[in-house]
Design an enzyme around this catalytic site. Structure first.
Site, mmCIF file in Angstrom:
data_model
loop_
_atom_site.group_PDB
_atom_site.id
_atom_site.type_symbol
_atom_site.label_atom_id
_atom_site.label_comp_id
_atom_site.label_asym_id
_atom_site.label_seq_id
_atom_site.Cartn_x
_atom_site.Cartn_y
_atom_site.Cartn_z
ATOM 1 C CG ASP A 45 -1.759 1.216 1.360
ATOM 2 O OD1 ASP A 45 -2.394 1.603 0.358
ATOM 3 O OD2 ASP A 45 -1.782 1.812 2.450
ATOM 4 C CG ASP A 58 -1.885 7.761 0.452
ATOM 5 O OD1 ASP A 58 -1.171 8.773 0.515
ATOM 6 O OD2 ASP A 58 -2.534 7.450 -0.560
#
Length: 222
Positions: free
Chosen positions: A14, A16
Site C-alpha cells: 500500500d 498512503d
C-alpha cells in the site's frame, strides 16, 4: 535466501500511511477543502475515510456540508492539494526504505497498490525509486477500490503471481480487508485506525519490525 521459487512470489505494498507518512497531509488538504465548502473537518472525520477512495471522500464531505458544489471540482481541489505537497516532499515511514531495498535485492517482485489516483502515485514513485516496483496500480485504474479485492487481484495477475503466494502490507482496515479477500497473506501496520489481530493476519507496530525473512515465513514453501 528466500526467493519466489521457495514460496513467496510477490510483495504488494500500500502507499498512503504505509510507505509514506501522508495521512497528515491528507488531513491538511481535507481541512482546506472543507473550509472552502463552508464546513469544518477533524481527525474523527478523517478516520471514516482512511483507506478509501476519492469519490467516497468527496461524497462524504458534500453530505456533511450540504454544499451545492460540483463533486468534480471538490475532487480536483483534493488532488491539487495533495499533488502540490507530494511534489515538494514525500515523507517516508520508518523502515520503508530498508524493506524496499531488501525485497529488491532478493529479486522478489514488488508492486505499489494504492487507492490514490495515478496523479499522486507518480511523484511518490519518483521520490521512493521506481526501480523498487515491477508495477503500480492506482485507484482510478480499477472498477472497484479497496476494500474490494480487485486492486490486489489485478496486481497479482499482472505479475503472474498466485495471490495465495503474495504478501500485502497495509495500514488500514479497508486495505487489510481487500488483501484478505484477494486471498493474500496480510501484514497490518496500523496507522490512523486500529487493526485487531486475526487468524492468518500479522500485526506489527512499524515496518521496522518487518524483514524479508518474516515475509517469507508467511508463505509455505513449494
Amino acid at each position: 535466501m528466500c526467493t519466489p521459487s521457495h514460496g513467496l512470489q510477490a510483495v504488494l505494498f500500500d502507499m498512503d500511511g504505509l510507505l509514506i507518512d501522508s495521512e497528515r497531509l491528507w488531513l491538511e488538504v481535507e481541512s482546506e477543502v472543507m473550509a472552502w465548502l463552508g464546513g469544518e473537518w477533524s481527525p474523527a472525520h478523517q478516520e471514516k475515510l482512511v483507506g478509501g477512495s476519492l469519490s467516497v471522500a468527496v461524497g462524504y464531505m458534500l453530505e456533511l456540508t450540504g454544499a451545492d458544489a460540483d463533486p468534480g471540482e471538490v475532487g480536483r481541489r483534493m488532488l491539487d492539494g495533495m499533488a502540490e505537497r507530494l511534489t515538494a516532499c514525500v515523507p517516508m515511514m520508518p523502515g520503508a526504505k530498508e524493506l524496499l531495498a531488501e525485497v529488491r535485492a532478493a529479486g522478489v517482485p514488488a508492486a505499489l497498490v494504492s487507492s490514490s489516483h495515478r496523479r499522486l502515485i507518480e511523484p511518490v514513485l519518483d521520490a521512493v525509486g521506481r526501480e523498487h516496483f515491477a508495477l503500480s496500480v492506482a485507484g482510478d485504474e480499477v472498477a472497484r477500490t479497496k476494500p474490494d479485492p480487485e486492486p490486489y487481484l489485478t496486481a497479482a495477475a499482472r505479475l503472474g503471481a498466485d495471490p495465495a503466494r503474495c504478501v500485502v502490507l497495509e495500514d488500514s482496515p479497508n486495505g487489510v480487508a481487500a488483501a484478505e479477500a484477494a486471498g493474500c497473506a496480510a501484514v497490518a501496520v496500523p496507522g490512523v485506525l486500529p487493526i485487531p489481530p486475526a487468524p492468518g493476519r500479522t500485526v506489527v507496530a512499524s515496518l521496522r519490525e518487518v524483514d524479508l525473512a518474516m515475509l517469507c515465513s508467511l508463505i509455505p514453501a513449494g
